[in-house]
Motif scaffolding. Structure first.
Motif, short mmCIF file in Angstrom:
data_model
loop_
_atom_site.label_atom_id
_atom_site.label_comp_id
_atom_site.label_asym_id
_atom_site.label_seq_id
_atom_site.Cartn_x
_atom_site.Cartn_y
_atom_site.Cartn_z
N LEU A 141 6.06 5.44 6.96
CA LEU A 141 6.55 4.45 6.00
C LEU A 141 6.18 4.91 4.60
O LEU A 141 5.05 5.29 4.34
CB LEU A 141 5.94 3.08 6.29
N GLY A 142 7.16 4.89 3.71
CA GLY A 142 6.91 5.26 2.33
C GLY A 142 7.41 4.19 1.39
O GLY A 142 8.46 3.59 1.64
N ALA A 143 6.68 3.93 0.31
CA ALA A 143 7.09 2.87 -0.60
C ALA A 143 6.68 3.17 -2.02
O ALA A 143 5.57 3.65 -2.28
CB ALA A 143 6.49 1.54 -0.15
N TYR A 144 7.58 2.88 -2.94
CA TYR A 144 7.30 2.97 -4.37
C TYR A 144 7.39 1.56 -4.94
O TYR A 144 8.38 0.85 -4.72
CB TYR A 144 8.31 3.89 -5.06
N ALA A 145 6.35 1.12 -5.66
CA ALA A 145 6.31 -0.22 -6.24
C ALA A 145 6.08 -0.12 -7.74
O ALA A 145 5.21 0.63 -8.18
CB ALA A 145 5.21 -1.05 -5.58
N ASN A 146 6.84 -0.90 -8.49
CA ASN A 146 6.75 -0.76 -9.95
C ASN A 146 6.31 -2.00 -10.71
O ASN A 146 5.94 -1.91 -11.88
CB ASN A 146 8.10 -0.28 -10.52
N HIS A 147 6.34 -3.19 -10.08
CA HIS A 147 5.96 -4.41 -10.80
C HIS A 147 4.60 -4.96 -10.36
O HIS A 147 3.86 -5.52 -11.16
CB HIS A 147 7.02 -5.49 -10.61
N ASN A 148 4.32 -4.83 -9.10
CA ASN A 148 3.05 -5.34 -8.54
C ASN A 148 2.65 -4.48 -7.35
O ASN A 148 3.39 -3.56 -6.97
CB ASN A 148 3.18 -6.80 -8.13
N MET A 149 1.48 -4.74 -6.80
CA MET A 149 1.04 -3.99 -5.63
C MET A 149 2.02 -4.19 -4.48
O MET A 149 2.52 -5.29 -4.26
CB MET A 149 -0.35 -4.47 -5.17
N HIS A 150 2.29 -3.11 -3.77
CA HIS A 150 3.15 -3.23 -2.59
C HIS A 150 2.54 -4.24 -1.62
O HIS A 150 1.31 -4.35 -1.49
CB HIS A 150 3.32 -1.88 -1.91
N GLY A 151 3.39 -4.99 -0.92
CA GLY A 151 2.92 -6.06 -0.04
C GLY A 151 1.88 -5.64 0.97
O GLY A 151 0.93 -6.37 1.25
N LEU A 152 2.04 -4.45 1.55
CA LEU A 152 1.09 -3.99 2.56
C LEU A 152 -0.28 -3.67 1.97
O LEU A 152 -1.27 -3.60 2.70
CB LEU A 152 1.64 -2.76 3.28
N LEU A 153 -0.33 -3.47 0.66
CA LEU A 153 -1.59 -3.11 0.01
C LEU A 153 -2.33 -4.32 -0.56
O LEU A 153 -3.47 -4.19 -1.00
CB LEU A 153 -1.33 -2.11 -1.13
N GLN A 154 -1.69 -5.47 -0.55
CA GLN A 154 -2.24 -6.63 -1.25
C GLN A 154 -3.40 -7.30 -0.51
O GLN A 154 -3.38 -7.41 0.71
CB GLN A 154 -1.14 -7.67 -1.49
N GLU A 200 -10.47 1.52 -0.71
CA GLU A 200 -10.85 1.52 0.71
C GLU A 200 -9.69 2.02 1.58
O GLU A 200 -9.88 2.85 2.48
CB GLU A 200 -11.27 0.12 1.16
N LEU A 201 -8.48 1.52 1.30
CA LEU A 201 -7.32 1.96 2.08
C LEU A 201 -7.05 3.45 1.86
O LEU A 201 -6.64 4.15 2.78
CB LEU A 201 -6.08 1.14 1.69
N GLY A 202 -7.28 3.91 0.63
CA GLY A 202 -7.03 5.31 0.31
C GLY A 202 -7.93 6.28 1.05
O GLY A 202 -7.64 7.48 1.10
N LYS A 203 -9.00 5.77 1.64
CA LYS A 203 -9.91 6.62 2.40
C LYS A 203 -9.43 6.83 3.84
O LYS A 203 -9.93 7.72 4.54
CB LYS A 203 -11.31 6.00 2.43
N LEU A 204 -8.47 6.02 4.29
CA LEU A 204 -7.96 6.15 5.66
C LEU A 204 -7.18 7.46 5.78
O LEU A 204 -6.42 7.84 4.89
CB LEU A 204 -7.06 4.96 6.01
N ARG A 205 -7.34 8.14 6.91
CA ARG A 205 -6.74 9.46 7.08
C ARG A 205 -5.22 9.42 7.14
O ARG A 205 -4.56 10.43 6.83
CB ARG A 205 -7.29 10.10 8.36
N ASN A 206 -4.65 8.29 7.52
CA ASN A 206 -3.19 8.20 7.64
C ASN A 206 -2.55 7.50 6.44
O ASN A 206 -1.37 7.16 6.47
CB ASN A 206 -2.81 7.43 8.91
N VAL A 207 -3.34 7.29 5.38
CA VAL A 207 -2.83 6.58 4.21
C VAL A 207 -2.97 7.45 2.97
O VAL A 207 -4.03 8.03 2.72
CB VAL A 207 -3.58 5.25 3.98
N GLU A 208 -1.89 7.57 2.21
CA GLU A 208 -1.93 8.28 0.93
C GLU A 208 -1.41 7.36 -0.16
O GLU A 208 -0.29 6.85 -0.06
CB GLU A 208 -1.09 9.57 0.99
N ILE A 209 -2.23 7.13 -1.18
CA ILE A 209 -1.85 6.29 -2.31
C ILE A 209 -1.79 7.17 -3.55
O ILE A 209 -2.73 7.90 -3.85
CB ILE A 209 -2.86 5.15 -2.50
N GLN A 210 -0.67 7.09 -4.24
CA GLN A 210 -0.49 7.86 -5.46
C GLN A 210 -0.19 6.93 -6.64
O GLN A 210 0.35 5.84 -6.44
CB GLN A 210 0.65 8.87 -5.30
#
Length: 270
Positions: free
Chosen positions: A99-112, A183-193
């Motif tokens: 799953l890939g997502a780009y969010a520009n106004h607020n945090m993506h729902g899965l990250l909130q 914290e989420l960015g430390k997960l091996r299957n998660v990449e936050i840019q």
């Protein structure tokens, strides 16, 4: 409730509760007193007007001697608790291997975080009634189960820098949200840019992007605008979204630098 499917489930559950209550020779007030709910709540549940909590169904099952038949409905009721568009999206997320997502106004729902999501939904105009506000927040939090799936899917997110600084819900809510990102960015299957505001080239100027690559090899897009939400399955349109998302990721900071950037913003918010 605008969801016919959910309404049908709640009416069916309500009828079952009434059938078992009548068979037990109990009035609504008596059942309510026995399970710790008001007569008004029992009446609303039986009419399909209120969504019973799992505790309600479990206690009603025991008091009415339903032998697990009412408690068994918890899963169906839990799905009905969330809006249809959320159920449909959550189903796709459950099937996705990437799953890939780009969010520009607020945090993506899965990250909130829950408090961030609540503050975001509270801004909605026209305003949600309190019950619906709670329903929307619960639905968003339920989608976070994607992080717990086994085997874990690959989850990539690109957040505009402004979303790290916009104090939705206040500075403390934002601080907790940034800590959650780290914290989420430390997960091996998660990449936050992070996409810095000073970038001159930007492939995402047309708005948010969400891509879901399913187990069968098919890729779908998802678009959410002011009043509409739709799944994009046309291969040509999906190809364009996939190309744009790849360019966005290339233009954004790499994941490691992005986490350092988030830490920097967090320090500035202290």
């Amino acid at each position: 409730m605008e969801d016919e499917e959910a309404e049908a489930v709640l009416r069916a559950v309500g009828r079952q509760i009434k059938v078992w209550r009548d068979a037990a020779g109990m009035r609504q007030a008596e059942l309510g007193a026995a399970i710790g709910y008001s007569e008004e709540m029992v009446s609303a549940v039986e009419r399909g007007r209120r969504i019973p909590k799992p505790d309600f169904l479990e206690k009603a099952d025991e008091v009415l001697g339903a032998g697990g038949k009412l408690a068994f409905m918890k899963e169906d009721v839990e799905r009905a608790r969330y809006p249809k568009k959320v159920r449909d999206l959550a189903k796709l997320e459950d099937e996705a291997v990437e799953l890939g997502a780009y969010a520009n106004h607020n945090m993506h729902g899965l990250l909130q975080t829950e408090e961030y999501a609540r503050a975001l939904f509270a801004m909605r105009r026209p305003a949600y009634p309190e019950d619906e506000l709670g329903r929307q927040v619960a639905a968003r939090m339920a989608r976070r189960r994607v992080f717990e799936r086994v085997p874990p899917p690959l989850l990539t997110f690109v957040q505009e820098e402004v979303t790290l600084r916009r104090p939705i819900g206040g500075k403390m809510v934002l601080r907790h949200q940034l800590e959650h990102l780290l914290e989420l960015g430390k997960l091996r299957n998660v990449e936050i840019q992070v996409m810095p505001t000073d970038r001159e080239d930007h492939a995402g100027m047309a708005g948010p992007i969400r891509l879901l690559k399913l187990q069968d090899g098919k890729t779908l897009g998802h678009s959410e605008a002011q009043l509409h939400s739709r799944v994009i399955s046309d291969p040509r349109e999906v190809q364009i979204l996939d190309m744009r998302y790849g360019m966005i990721r290339a233009q954004a900071l790499p994941p490691r630098e992005s986490l350092a950037f988030i830490e920097k913003v967090l320090g500035e918010e202290t």
